[in-house]
Motif scaffolding. Sequence first.
Motif, PDB file in Angstrom:
ATOM      1  N   PRO A  10       0.608  -1.091  -0.127  1.00 21.37           N
ATOM      2  CA  PRO A  10       0.095  -0.139   0.009  1.00 21.37           C
ATOM      3  C   PRO A  10       0.971   1.064  -0.098  1.00 21.37           C
ATOM      4  O   PRO A  10       0.561   2.257  -0.648  1.00 21.37           O
ATOM      5  CB  PRO A  10      -0.782  -0.234   1.291  1.00 21.37           C
ATOM      6  CG  PRO A  10      -0.904  -1.483   1.736  1.00 21.37           C
ATOM      7  CD  PRO A  10       0.505  -2.069   1.084  1.00 21.37           C
ATOM      8  N   SER A  11       1.948   1.277   0.557  1.00 23.10           N
ATOM      9  CA  SER A  11       2.981   2.248   0.696  1.00 23.10           C
ATOM     10  C   SER A  11       3.455   2.785  -0.699  1.00 23.10           C
ATOM     11  O   SER A  11       3.528   3.999  -1.099  1.00 23.10           O
ATOM     12  CB  SER A  11       3.941   2.547   1.505  1.00 23.10           C
ATOM     13  OG  SER A  11       4.936   1.115   1.075  1.00 23.10           O
ATOM     14  N   TRP A  16       3.318   6.685  -5.336  1.00 22.69           N
ATOM     15  CA  TRP A  16       2.922   6.921  -6.746  1.00 22.69           C
ATOM     16  C   TRP A  16       1.808   8.074  -6.654  1.00 22.69           C
ATOM     17  O   TRP A  16       1.972   8.962  -7.667  1.00 22.69           O
ATOM     18  CB  TRP A  16       2.329   5.950  -7.595  1.00 22.69           C
ATOM     19  CG  TRP A  16       3.374   4.947  -7.968  1.00 22.69           C
ATOM     20  CD1 TRP A  16       4.001   3.725  -7.599  1.00 22.69           C
ATOM     21  CD2 TRP A  16       4.418   5.461  -9.239  1.00 22.69           C
ATOM     22  NE1 TRP A  16       5.012   3.254  -8.454  1.00 22.69           N
ATOM     23  CE2 TRP A  16       5.397   4.400  -9.155  1.00 22.69           C
ATOM     24  CE3 TRP A  16       4.560   6.336  -9.998  1.00 22.69           C
ATOM     25  CZ2 TRP A  16       6.316   4.387 -10.155  1.00 22.69           C
ATOM     26  CZ3 TRP A  16       5.663   6.569 -10.994  1.00 22.69           C
ATOM     27  CH2 TRP A  16       6.340   5.620 -10.933  1.00 22.69           C
ATOM     28  N   ARG A  17       1.029   7.922  -6.005  1.00 21.19           N
ATOM     29  CA  ARG A  17      -0.126   9.180  -6.006  1.00 21.19           C
ATOM     30  C   ARG A  17       0.356  10.425  -5.602  1.00 21.19           C
ATOM     31  O   ARG A  17       0.228  11.339  -5.878  1.00 21.19           O
ATOM     32  CB  ARG A  17      -1.265   8.499  -5.106  1.00 21.19           C
ATOM     33  CG  ARG A  17      -2.291   7.778  -5.685  1.00 21.19           C
ATOM     34  CD  ARG A  17      -3.430   7.535  -4.895  1.00 21.19           C
ATOM     35  NE  ARG A  17      -3.272   6.925  -3.613  1.00 21.19           N
ATOM     36  CZ  ARG A  17      -3.150   5.592  -3.335  1.00 21.19           C
ATOM     37  NH1 ARG A  17      -3.212   4.684  -4.332  1.00 21.19           N
ATOM     38  NH2 ARG A  17      -2.905   5.032  -2.182  1.00 21.19           N
ATOM     39  N   ALA A  18       1.238  10.365  -4.512  1.00 23.83           N
ATOM     40  CA  ALA A  18       2.004  11.519  -4.046  1.00 23.83           C
ATOM     41  C   ALA A  18       2.763  12.288  -5.011  1.00 23.83           C
ATOM     42  O   ALA A  18       3.148  13.484  -5.448  1.00 23.83           O
ATOM     43  CB  ALA A  18       2.721  11.351  -2.689  1.00 23.83           C
ATOM     44  N   CYS A  19       3.593  11.151  -5.888  1.00 23.45           N
ATOM     45  CA  CYS A  19       4.285  11.603  -6.919  1.00 23.45           C
ATOM     46  C   CYS A  19       3.542  12.446  -8.065  1.00 23.45           C
ATOM     47  O   CYS A  19       3.898  13.426  -8.505  1.00 23.45           O
ATOM     48  CB  CYS A  19       5.210  10.697  -7.337  1.00 23.45           C
ATOM     49  SG  CYS A  19       6.226  11.138  -8.887  1.00 23.45           S
ATOM     50  N   ILE A  20       2.531  11.902  -8.400  1.00 21.23           N
ATOM     51  CA  ILE A  20       1.560  12.348  -9.575  1.00 21.23           C
ATOM     52  C   ILE A  20       1.049  13.970  -9.079  1.00 21.23           C
ATOM     53  O   ILE A  20       1.175  14.828  -9.624  1.00 21.23           O
ATOM     54  CB  ILE A  20       0.604  11.564  -9.825  1.00 21.23           C
ATOM     55  CG1 ILE A  20       1.079  10.326 -10.549  1.00 21.23           C
ATOM     56  CG2 ILE A  20      -0.579  12.278 -10.741  1.00 21.23           C
ATOM     57  CD1 ILE A  20       0.200   9.134 -10.827  1.00 21.23           C
ATOM     58  N   VAL A  21       0.569  13.862  -7.794  1.00 20.55           N
ATOM     59  CA  VAL A  21       0.114  15.219  -7.089  1.00 20.55           C
ATOM     60  C   VAL A  21       1.282  16.164  -7.125  1.00 20.55           C
ATOM     61  O   VAL A  21       0.999  17.409  -7.435  1.00 20.55           O
ATOM     62  CB  VAL A  21      -0.462  14.887  -5.490  1.00 20.55           C
ATOM     63  CG1 VAL A  21      -0.715  16.176  -4.886  1.00 20.55           C
ATOM     64  CG2 VAL A  21      -1.678  14.214  -5.740  1.00 20.55           C
ATOM     65  N   PHE A  22       2.513  15.966  -6.743  1.00 19.44           N
ATOM     66  CA  PHE A  22       3.494  16.936  -6.510  1.00 19.44           C
ATOM     67  C   PHE A  22       3.877  17.338  -7.825  1.00 19.44           C
ATOM     68  O   PHE A  22       4.290  18.517  -8.217  1.00 19.44           O
ATOM     69  CB  PHE A  22       4.699  16.395  -5.886  1.00 19.44           C
ATOM     70  CG  PHE A  22       4.564  16.147  -4.316  1.00 19.44           C
ATOM     71  CD1 PHE A  22       4.136  17.451  -3.602  1.00 19.44           C
ATOM     72  CD2 PHE A  22       4.887  15.289  -3.462  1.00 19.44           C
ATOM     73  CE1 PHE A  22       3.962  17.404  -2.457  1.00 19.44           C
ATOM     74  CE2 PHE A  22       4.759  15.080  -2.310  1.00 19.44           C
ATOM     75  CZ  PHE A  22       4.282  16.395  -1.609  1.00 19.44           C
ATOM     76  N   LEU A  23       4.128  16.479  -8.928  1.00 18.71           N
ATOM     77  CA  LEU A  23       4.064  16.930 -10.211  1.00 18.71           C
ATOM     78  C   LEU A  23       3.181  17.801 -10.844  1.00 18.71           C
ATOM     79  O   LEU A  23       3.549  18.762 -11.288  1.00 18.71           O
ATOM     80  CB  LEU A  23       4.189  15.586 -11.345  1.00 18.71           C
ATOM     81  CG  LEU A  23       4.463  15.877 -12.597  1.00 18.71           C
ATOM     82  CD1 LEU A  23       5.947  16.279 -13.007  1.00 18.71           C
ATOM     83  CD2 LEU A  23       4.410  14.586 -13.346  1.00 18.71           C
TER      84      LEU A  23
END
Length: 88
Positions: A10-11, A16-23
């Motif tokens: 799950p981490s 990946w979700r955090a990476c997409i949001v930051f991008l």
Amino acid sequence: MRSPPAPVSPSAGASWRACIVFLAVGLLAAPATFRLHTRMSRPLLSAPRRIQLARRVERLTDTRTRALDAQAAELRRIERDLHEGAQA
């Protein structure tokens, strides 16, 4: 036979979700950040107003001097042509 795929923790999905949001946030914030950088750095990097004015006065004085020299040379040429024409 193929081996089964490794389980995804799950981490990893959260990363990946955090990476997409930051991008996405970075891409949306970049133009405003560049404008702010330009607004803050221009006064620090440009010459002071009095130096800019002094350079402009120097450039205008040089341009005026060259224009007057060209005009004086043209006047001397016309005078010479008139003088030589009257003698002939």
